[in-house]
Design a protein around this motif. Structure first.
Motif, PDB file in Angstrom:
ATOM      1  N   GLY A  41      -2.276  46.705  -8.519  1.00  0.00           N
ATOM      2  CA  GLY A  41      -3.677  46.570  -8.204  1.00  0.00           C
ATOM      3  C   GLY A  41      -4.058  45.789  -6.845  1.00  0.00           C
ATOM      4  O   GLY A  41      -5.068  45.316  -6.591  1.00  0.00           O
ATOM      5  N   LYS A  60      -3.897  42.311 -16.605  1.00  0.00           N
ATOM      6  CA  LYS A  60      -4.887  43.317 -16.470  1.00  0.00           C
ATOM      7  C   LYS A  60      -6.341  42.480 -15.766  1.00  0.00           C
ATOM      8  O   LYS A  60      -6.964  42.930 -14.976  1.00  0.00           O
ATOM      9  CB  LYS A  60      -5.153  44.340 -17.261  1.00  0.00           C
ATOM     10  N   SER A  61      -6.545  41.472 -16.848  1.00  0.00           N
ATOM     11  CA  SER A  61      -7.706  40.664 -16.790  1.00  0.00           C
ATOM     12  C   SER A  61      -7.891  39.920 -15.140  1.00  0.00           C
ATOM     13  O   SER A  61      -8.955  39.656 -14.467  1.00  0.00           O
ATOM     14  CB  SER A  61      -7.936  39.710 -17.696  1.00  0.00           C
ATOM     15  N   TRP A  64      -8.969  42.512 -12.584  1.00  0.00           N
ATOM     16  CA  TRP A  64     -10.449  42.615 -12.780  1.00  0.00           C
ATOM     17  C   TRP A  64     -10.982  41.651 -12.142  1.00  0.00           C
ATOM     18  O   TRP A  64     -12.037  41.890 -11.179  1.00  0.00           O
ATOM     19  CB  TRP A  64     -10.641  42.835 -14.328  1.00  0.00           C
ATOM     20  N   LYS A  67     -10.598  41.769  -8.146  1.00  0.00           N
ATOM     21  CA  LYS A  67     -11.418  42.900  -7.550  1.00  0.00           C
ATOM     22  C   LYS A  67     -13.154  42.638  -7.454  1.00  0.00           C
ATOM     23  O   LYS A  67     -13.463  42.787  -6.457  1.00  0.00           O
ATOM     24  CB  LYS A  67     -11.038  44.129  -8.343  1.00  0.00           C
ATOM     25  N   ASN A  68     -13.339  42.073  -8.488  1.00  0.00           N
ATOM     26  CA  ASN A  68     -14.759  41.773  -8.501  1.00  0.00           C
ATOM     27  C   ASN A  68     -15.358  40.681  -7.760  1.00  0.00           C
ATOM     28  O   ASN A  68     -16.367  40.713  -7.098  1.00  0.00           O
ATOM     29  CB  ASN A  68     -15.303  41.603 -10.080  1.00  0.00           C
TER      30      ASN A  68
END
Length: 91
Positions: A41, A60-61, A64, A67-68
């Motif tokens: 990612g 994965k969190s 996230w 990215k945010n």
């Protein structure tokens, strides 16, 4: 993350991932470097960062969140950083 999970996430066969981790001097193709970055990612340029403070995301969190976070304004980023510092200091 297991090798199987990363294989599915990146599109690189498990056997290739094994070779990357165990064969010294294994020649990595550019296409696989791009897939590794995609699976993590991150932009492929980050895989070549020589900064001492480089961080690799495993969950994965975490991907996230980063990215945010990058989409926030500087003011909003400062608020998030302050909140995290307060949470850490509260322990």
């Amino acid at each position: 993350m297991t090798r199987y999970e990363f294989s599915k996430r990146s599109g690189i066969p498990e056997s290739t991932l094994w070779s990357l981790g165990h064969k010294e001097g294994y020649d990595v193709r550019e296409s696989n470097i791009r897939k590794i970055a995609q699976g993590m990612g991150v932009p492929s340029s980050e895989l070549f960062s020589d900064e001492d403070n480089a961080v690799y995301l495993c969950e994965k969190s975490e991907v996230w969140l980063v990215k945010n976070f990058r989409r926030l304004s500087e003011r909003q980023k400062g608020c998030v950083e302050g909140y995290i510092k307060a949470l850490i200091e509260g322990n």
